[in-house]
Design an enzyme around this catalytic site. Structure first.
Site, PDB file in Angstrom:
ATOM      1  N   SER A 128       1.064  -1.253   0.029  1.00  0.00           N
ATOM      2  CA  SER A 128       0.070  -0.070  -0.101  1.00  0.00           C
ATOM      3  C   SER A 128       0.919   1.419  -0.024  1.00  0.00           C
ATOM      4  CB  SER A 128      -0.913  -0.094   1.228  1.00  0.00           C
ATOM      5  OG  SER A 128      -1.452   1.347   1.455  1.00  0.00           O
ATOM      6  N   GLU A 130       0.308   3.590   1.750  1.00  0.00           N
ATOM      7  CA  GLU A 130       0.253   4.166   3.192  1.00  0.00           C
ATOM      8  C   GLU A 130       1.601   3.771   3.923  1.00  0.00           C
ATOM      9  OE1 GLU A 130      -1.671   5.883   4.942  1.00  0.00           O
ATOM     10  OE2 GLU A 130      -2.978   6.337   3.439  1.00  0.00           O
ATOM     11  N   TYR A 152      -2.073   0.507  10.212  1.00  0.00           N
ATOM     12  CA  TYR A 152      -2.216  -0.265   8.764  1.00  0.00           C
ATOM     13  C   TYR A 152      -1.072  -0.034   7.925  1.00  0.00           C
ATOM     14  CZ  TYR A 152      -3.650  -0.859   4.019  1.00  0.00           C
ATOM     15  OH  TYR A 152      -3.844  -1.389   2.722  1.00  0.00           O
ATOM     16  N   LYS A 156       1.612  -3.194   6.691  1.00  0.00           N
ATOM     17  CA  LYS A 156       1.810  -3.468   5.351  1.00  0.00           C
ATOM     18  C   LYS A 156       3.353  -3.550   5.083  1.00  0.00           C
ATOM     19  CE  LYS A 156      -1.990  -4.342   3.282  1.00  0.00           C
ATOM     20  NZ  LYS A 156      -2.500  -5.523   2.892  1.00  0.00           N
TER      21      LYS A 156
END
Length: 327
Positions: A128, A130, A152, A156
């Site tokens: 991601s 992110e 999150y 990842k």
């Protein structure tokens, strides 16, 4: 003989589009779902309702190593696409433990099971943007350092390095796609893009009067999910595994998304949007923009769908949905 693929998260936005693509390419498609989804297909399997007769579903949980091992032993897939995750960033601030358990342990369980059962399978990990967080450089590419600002994003990054570990230490064909935000009519309603498109439709139809949002200045590299899942497939068709950024190379703010969505239905978003401080992230990521030059040169992947067309498609789909639901 048909190639056999297993998709974790087949009921999600990306999983449903990927399943369609693989069926089109002649694959035998399997997917893992939680048992509760099999017990409530009307609500939990809506994205794949039209292809249920063409895919094979298996009850499994990312939090259970034995269940993943059992499914892999049964299916023995040629390709595994690991898309399942706790993927709503805001929720990861509220429940870090669940996010880490699902996203980190789940990825480790799957990789370990795959190595034990069929190490020759090709593995895709859904990374991601992110992971980059509040990066000091823009645009971000495969060499940009990770600076995650949420549970999150951290989870990842851990999954990315687990995947690289199994590629380098276990010699598995394991690749990661670092996908920037990708949207479409099947996006979950909790995500800001679908929240905007659905409220634009509902306000236009007179079903509600306001939309509550947080930071309107956050800027993202928003693309079309259907085009992004093809990039996932291309990664597993390469002779050598690797990591790839998938992005449009353009950024647009939440405010721009709002303006495009509401303008399409002839409304001024300023008359309906309420800024809610509780919807701001504790640690904001202000700008994400990807450089997909590597994917273009090595995968032959390119992006060809405009931001405006994507927003309009989502609003049109929501208008149609609410009109049918309220007949």
């Amino acid at each position: 003989m048909k190639r056999r693929a297993l998709i974790t998260g087949i009921t999600g936005q990306d999983g449903s589009y990927l399943a369609e693509l693989l069926l089109e390419y002649g694959y035998e498609v399997h997917g893992t779902v939680r048992r509760v989804a099999l017990e409530d297909p009307e609500h939990r399997l809506w994205r794949i309702r039209h292809i249920l007769a063409d895919v094979i579903l298996h009850a499994a949980s990312l939090e259970s190593y034995p269940s993943l091992h059992r499914v892999l032993s049964l299916v023995k897939p040629d390709e595994v696409y690991h898309l399942a995750a706790q993927s709503f960033v805001s929720y990861s601030f509220e429940d870090e433990f669940s996010t880490f358990n699902t996203n980190i342990n789940g990825t480790h369980y799957l990789l370990s099971s795959l190595y034990e059962v069929c190490p020759g399978s090709r593995f895709y990990f859904a990374g991601s943007s992110e992971m980059f967080g509040e990066s000091e450089t823009s645009p971000q590419d495969e060499r940009t350092s990770f600076q995650p600002r949420s549970a999150y994003g951290i989870s990842k990054v851990a999954g990315f390095y687990l995947t690289r570990h199994y590629r380098e230490a276990r010699r598995m064909h394991a690749s990661s796609g670092i996908l920037f935000n990708h949207e479409g009519p099947r996006r979950g309603f909790e995500f800001v893009t679908r929240k905007i498109s659905s409220h634009a439709a509902k306000i236009k139809l007179g079903y509600t009067k306001e939309l509550r949002l947080g930071n309107l200045e956050a800027a993202r590299d928003w693309g079309d999910a259907r085009r992004y899942v093809r990039a996932m497939w291309l990664m597993l068709q390469q002779d050598e595994p690797d990591d790839y950024v998938i992005a449009t190379g353009e950024t647009h703010s939440v405010r721009e998304f709002l303006d495009a969505a509401f303008s399409y239905v002839g409304l001024d978003y300023n008359s309906y949007v309420v800024i809610d401080p509780t919807l701001y992230r504790p640690a904001e990521v202000n700008l994400l923009k990807g450089n997909c030059s590597k994917a273009k040169s090595r995968l032959g992947w390119s992006y060809d769908y405009s931001f405006t067309d994507l927003v309009r498609e989502m609003v049109e789909a929501d208008l149609s949905h609410y009109q049918k639901a309220n007949r």
